[in-house]
Design a protein around this motif. Sequence first.
Motif, PDB file in Angstrom:
ATOM      1  N   ALA A  38      35.840  56.211  40.887  1.00  0.00           N
ATOM      2  CA  ALA A  38      35.756  56.986  39.652  1.00  0.00           C
ATOM      3  C   ALA A  38      34.803  56.323  38.663  1.00  0.00           C
ATOM      4  N   ALA A  39      34.778  54.987  38.649  1.00  0.00           N
ATOM      5  CA  ALA A  39      33.874  54.272  37.748  1.00  0.00           C
ATOM      6  C   ALA A  39      32.419  54.590  38.083  1.00  0.00           C
ATOM      7  N   LEU A  40      32.066  54.502  39.356  1.00  0.00           N
ATOM      8  CA  LEU A  40      30.688  54.837  39.744  1.00  0.00           C
ATOM      9  C   LEU A  40      30.366  56.289  39.413  1.00  0.00           C
ATOM     10  N   ASP A  41      31.308  57.196  39.683  1.00  0.00           N
ATOM     11  CA  ASP A  41      31.082  58.609  39.389  1.00  0.00           C
ATOM     12  C   ASP A  41      30.861  58.840  37.895  1.00  0.00           C
ATOM     13  N   ALA A  42      31.509  58.003  37.049  1.00  0.00           N
ATOM     14  CA  ALA A  42      31.373  58.138  35.595  1.00  0.00           C
ATOM     15  C   ALA A  42      30.132  57.433  35.059  1.00  0.00           C
ATOM     16  N   GLY A  43      29.398  56.754  35.937  1.00  0.00           N
ATOM     17  CA  GLY A  43      28.183  56.065  35.507  1.00  0.00           C
ATOM     18  C   GLY A  43      28.386  54.611  35.148  1.00  0.00           C
ATOM     19  N   ILE A  44      29.595  54.078  35.357  1.00  0.00           N
ATOM     20  CA  ILE A  44      29.826  52.655  35.104  1.00  0.00           C
ATOM     21  C   ILE A  44      29.296  51.878  36.301  1.00  0.00           C
ATOM     22  N   ASN A  45      28.288  51.045  36.055  1.00  0.00           N
ATOM     23  CA  ASN A  45      27.681  50.274  37.150  1.00  0.00           C
ATOM     24  C   ASN A  45      28.015  48.788  37.079  1.00  0.00           C
ATOM     25  N   PHE A  46      28.807  48.385  36.092  1.00  0.00           N
ATOM     26  CA  PHE A  46      29.051  46.976  35.801  1.00  0.00           C
ATOM     27  C   PHE A  46      30.512  46.653  36.114  1.00  0.00           C
ATOM     28  N   PHE A  47      30.750  45.820  37.134  1.00  0.00           N
ATOM     29  CA  PHE A  47      32.102  45.432  37.547  1.00  0.00           C
ATOM     30  C   PHE A  47      32.260  43.928  37.363  1.00  0.00           C
ATOM     31  N   ASP A  48      33.392  43.529  36.784  1.00  0.00           N
ATOM     32  CA  ASP A  48      33.660  42.107  36.563  1.00  0.00           C
ATOM     33  C   ASP A  48      34.902  41.672  37.325  1.00  0.00           C
ATOM     34  N   THR A  49      34.813  40.503  37.955  1.00  0.00           N
ATOM     35  CA  THR A  49      35.957  39.928  38.642  1.00  0.00           C
ATOM     36  C   THR A  49      35.900  38.409  38.509  1.00  0.00           C
ATOM     37  N   ALA A  50      36.736  37.699  39.267  1.00  0.00           N
ATOM     38  CA  ALA A  50      36.727  36.238  39.280  1.00  0.00           C
ATOM     39  C   ALA A  50      37.351  35.780  40.585  1.00  0.00           C
ATOM     40  N   ASN A  51      36.892  34.624  41.066  1.00  0.00           N
ATOM     41  CA  ASN A  51      37.441  34.131  42.334  1.00  0.00           C
ATOM     42  C   ASN A  51      38.936  33.855  42.246  1.00  0.00           C
ATOM     43  N   GLN A  52      39.431  33.493  41.069  1.00  0.00           N
ATOM     44  CA  GLN A  52      40.839  33.126  40.926  1.00  0.00           C
ATOM     45  C   GLN A  52      41.779  34.325  40.860  1.00  0.00           C
ATOM     46  N   TYR A  53      41.263  35.527  40.577  1.00  0.00           N
ATOM     47  CA  TYR A  53      42.155  36.670  40.422  1.00  0.00           C
ATOM     48  C   TYR A  53      42.920  36.910  41.727  1.00  0.00           C
TER      49      TYR A  53
END
Length: 320
Positions: A38-53
């Motif tokens: 849904a994020a890509l479909d809405a035009g959101i191209n920026f994803f944030d994560t972390a190795n510890q999650y």
Amino acid sequence: MQYTYLGKSGLKVSRLCLGTMNFGWTTEEPEAFRIMDAALDAGINFFDTANQYALGRTEEIIGRWFKQGGGRRERTVLATKVYNDMHDDHDGPNREAGLSAYKIRRHLEGSLRRLQTDHIELYQMHHIDRNASWDELWNAFEIAAVQGKIGYVGSSNFAGWDIAVAQGEAKARGLLGLVSEQHKYNLLCRLPELEVLPASRSLGLGILPWSPLDGGLLAGAPSGGTARRSGDAARVERHRPQLEAFAELCGELGEREDIVALAWLLANPAVTAPVIGVRTLEQFERSLRAAELKLDEPALKRLDEIFPGPGGDAPRAYAW
């Protein structure tokens, strides 16, 4: 969806960043897949994560989502982080939280493996490590960049002077330096306006606010509700007058409180993209309204009255 440059880089990112901290904890993999699609479909191209999650599970979920193909990886500007203890006994005494060339190399390889990709657009230091010199750090990041494993370097939870030192050391080496700072910043936490935001704007870093709703405190009525985490009752009571005034203002504006809180961040020219850490597809779809809402000057003034900031940049905020 609107886009802007990530700090002083030439990389364009969406004005909302999808935070994935809940994936693998409170959000199961099928729902995480639906949210990312849904994020890509809405035009959101920026994803944030972390190795510890979720001790790596979050990155693994994103990796399996990429593996589905359909241009998912190519359309995503991917950000992850390094610093924390990943509980890998093979690291011995180096498993403890911190930054070193040894740790950056090993943890970068681990993230790439879990994410099922050969590169990461934005590699962020999750915290400062004052036991690691900038000679060591910039050399490690430069090697990773030359190898094509990372594109840009960012920081998180840095003080203003940490940012200044990092950029000075990078400039001395002819390097681009940091392009972003991920920092806790919201209507209830405005201390970064003293030094972190001014330093970042001056030195070419885009601000990525984490906890933009202060753990859900800015997401619903002062009486609490499903938007608020359990255990926040004391904080709700402490801020009750502000939260009630905020709810009244949002009612006058005809907007949800979480949307107004996000729109307030987007109105700040220092902010690149708030990191929205949604748990469900419904929460994600609701948050998209923030990218459309433009708060006028009277609304912004009311918000300043309800949630007073430190009074401006340092030192003017306290020296005059």
